[in-house]
Design a protein around this motif. Structure first.
Motif, PDB file in Angstrom:
ATOM      1  N   GLN A  81       2.101  -5.087   1.571  1.00 38.20           N
ATOM      2  CA  GLN A  81       2.799  -5.553   2.772  1.00 38.20           C
ATOM      3  C   GLN A  81       2.652  -4.517   3.883  1.00 38.20           C
ATOM      4  OE1 GLN A  81       6.838  -6.285   1.613  1.00 38.20           O
ATOM      5  NE2 GLN A  81       6.378  -8.151   0.499  1.00 38.20           N
ATOM      6  N   LEU A  82       2.399  -4.981   5.089  1.00 38.36           N
ATOM      7  CA  LEU A  82       2.209  -4.186   6.310  1.00 38.36           C
ATOM      8  C   LEU A  82       0.829  -3.546   6.404  1.00 38.36           C
ATOM      9  CD1 LEU A  82       5.600  -2.305   6.924  1.00 38.36           C
ATOM     10  CD2 LEU A  82       4.849  -4.518   7.810  1.00 38.36           C
ATOM     11  N   SER A  83      -0.007  -3.663   5.368  1.00 33.26           N
ATOM     12  CA  SER A  83      -1.351  -3.086   5.485  1.00 33.26           C
ATOM     13  C   SER A  83      -2.156  -3.881   6.506  1.00 33.26           C
ATOM     14  CB  SER A  83      -2.054  -3.090   4.126  1.00 33.26           C
ATOM     15  OG  SER A  83      -2.271  -4.411   3.672  1.00 33.26           O
ATOM     16  N   PHE A  84      -3.034  -3.166   7.220  1.00 36.52           N
ATOM     17  CA  PHE A  84      -3.765  -3.790   8.317  1.00 36.52           C
ATOM     18  C   PHE A  84      -5.081  -3.030   8.512  1.00 36.52           C
ATOM     19  CE2 PHE A  84      -4.622  -5.012  12.739  1.00 36.52           C
ATOM     20  CZ  PHE A  84      -4.250  -6.348  12.736  1.00 36.52           C
ATOM     21  N   PHE A 114      -1.768   1.888   6.603  1.00 43.33           N
ATOM     22  CA  PHE A 114      -0.531   1.938   7.375  1.00 43.33           C
ATOM     23  C   PHE A 114      -0.727   2.984   8.472  1.00 43.33           C
ATOM     24  CE2 PHE A 114       1.188   1.353   2.888  1.00 43.33           C
ATOM     25  CZ  PHE A 114       1.365  -0.024   3.006  1.00 43.33           C
ATOM     26  N   ARG A 162       5.009   1.677   9.030  1.00 44.86           N
ATOM     27  CA  ARG A 162       4.703   0.541   9.905  1.00 44.86           C
ATOM     28  C   ARG A 162       3.268   0.095   9.650  1.00 44.86           C
ATOM     29  NH1 ARG A 162       1.711   1.747  13.921  1.00 44.86           N
ATOM     30  NH2 ARG A 162       2.356  -0.071  15.087  1.00 44.86           N
ATOM     31  N   THR A 163       2.926  -1.041  10.236  1.00 42.54           N
ATOM     32  CA  THR A 163       1.611  -1.623  10.013  1.00 42.54           C
ATOM     33  C   THR A 163       0.504  -0.746  10.592  1.00 42.54           C
ATOM     34  OG1 THR A 163       0.349  -3.679  10.218  1.00 42.54           O
ATOM     35  CG2 THR A 163       1.603  -2.972  12.142  1.00 42.54           C
ATOM     36  N   ALA A 218       6.844  -3.268   1.078  1.00 44.93           N
ATOM     37  CA  ALA A 218       6.965  -2.336   2.201  1.00 44.93           C
ATOM     38  C   ALA A 218       8.247  -1.516   2.082  1.00 44.93           C
ATOM     39  CB  ALA A 218       6.944  -3.097   3.526  1.00 44.93           C
TER      40      ALA A 218
END
Length: 401
Positions: A174-177, A187, A206-207, A374
């Motif tokens: 979650q939040l990986s981008f 992150f 955060r992302t 996250a």
């Protein structure tokens, strides 16, 4: 006649005698019982008790267990995890081997070899995943409170460095981008430090994309609100790179009496500014005439982008070299000080914050954010920041040369 072999398990028989040294008998023995290679954990445990870190963090987490059947209190669970991180055991499964370590048991107020061991890896993992988003927010408020309480009295002024850092993910958490600049799926957690003293202030997962001006201003607004609960009169200066040189951040700081020294990305209007162009040309000519490898000059101007509601002071560091011209810009609310002082003394000092981030990530392994959730990864970031506080406290106790 050959000597008899010691019976298996008879440790008391394992003695080796050496020749005497200066009339002193030397004997090697293997009857020491359980030993530990982590004697420093006792110092860390004392530092933690003085600061009350884990008890304050544990108080933010709801404990739904039947207390009559509880073996490990939440603060002891967090305490064991934080002490292990300080000693280089950054993974929760290291606690399976450390739960009966004499040094760790003593640091948590337990006698070696008596009673139940420390919490195991499954217990640690459950409590890393336990806190809700609201509880994590309360824990971050506690961390800011610990920062403020680390000063014996409110300081007259502090300069806080805000920066984000690439934290490569271990999967599709979650939040990986995907971040094109770093070429990684990651992150970009935000770190805030009181760089002059090395104190950590706040860490936020955060992302993996650059924060927008609205997001950055929101984080700074919440940070300032929590700081003001402890320090109503302290003057705050925010310092950051070009990611935070956004009009929303500057407008918030100006509206709340906060100074800022922020990097400013270049653009065509700044490159065409007549004041900066004049100084840049003079710098390039002088470097060529004096046949120098590099020459640095400074300039300042008033600049206002279309998205700004006013003009602001912009300082330019102009560097001419054999490789060409390099110009960096800084926008600031400070009226005093020369352009050279603003850039070299004030802005460049934020480079120390990057060293503190490296310490947080490399020496304390805070980039081990491999949980799926996250919230669990934010919890890990808090635990590693607590470990940073203990290391900072020990450094303060070391006698100065």
């Amino acid at each position: 006649m050959p000597q008899a072999t010691p019976a298996e398990g008879d440790d008391s028989a394992l003695l080796i005698s050496f020749p005497a040294v200066v009339r002193k008998k030397v004997t090697a023995a293997f009857d020491g019982g359980r030993i530990t290679s982590d004697g420093g954990v006792l110092l860390l445990g004392q530092a933690e008790r003085e600061m009350g870190l884990c008890a304050r963090l544990a108080a933010c987490i709801a404990d739904p267990r039947d207390q009559s059947r509880v073996i490990h209190q939440v603060d002891d669970i967090l305490r064991a995890r934080v002490l292990a991180i300080c000693c280089g055991y950054e993974d929760a499964d290291d606690l399976d081997a450390l739960r009966d370590d004499p040094g760790f048991r003593l640091a948590l107020g337990k006698l070696p070899g008596s009673g139940a061991g420390l919490a195991s890896q499954p217990t640690m993992s459950r409590w890393e995943n336990a806190p809700s988003t609201r509880e994590l927010a309360r824990m971050m408020q506690v961390m800011i409170g610990i920062y403020c309480a680390s000063y014996p009295s409110p300081p007259q002024a502090v300069t806080l460095d805000i920066d984000d850092t690439c934290d490569v993910v271990h999967g599709y958490q979650q939040l990986s981008f995907w971040n094109g600049h770093h070429g990684e799926r990651c992150f970009l957690p935000i770190h805030v430090y009181d760089t002059a003293t090395g104190r950590p202030v706040a860490m936020l997962l955060r992302t993996g994309k650059t924060p927008s001006g609205q997001e950055a201003a929101g984080h700074i607004r919440r940070l300032v609100r929590h700081l003001r609960r402890h320090w109503s009169e302290t003057h705050i200066t925010i310092r950051g790179d070009g990611h935070y040189g956004r009009p929303e951040v500057m407008a918030f700081c100006e509206a709340h009496g906060i100074d800022y020294v922020l990097g400013l990305p270049t653009n065509a209007a700044l490159r065409a500014d007549p004041t900066i162009v004049k100084v840049a040309d003079a710098c390039a000519v002088k470097r060529a005439e004096e046949d120098r490898v590099v020459l640095r000059h400074y300039a300042e101007t008033r600049y206002g982008a279309k998205s700004w509601k006013c003009q602001r002071r912009v300082v330019a560091r102009i560097e001419a070299s054999t490789l060409g011209m390099d110009i960096r810009y800084v926008v600031t609310s400070l009226a005093g000080g020369s352009a050279e002082h603003i850039y070299d003394t004030l802005y460049c000092a934020r480079g120390q914050a990057e060293n503190l981030i490296k310490m947080h990530k490399s020496q304390l392994a805070s980039d081990r954010t491999s949980c799926r959730s996250a919230n669990a990864n934010q919890m890990r970031l808090i635990l590693h920041t607590a470990a940073y506080w203990l290391m900072w406290r020990l450094r303060q106790a070391i006698p100065k040369t």
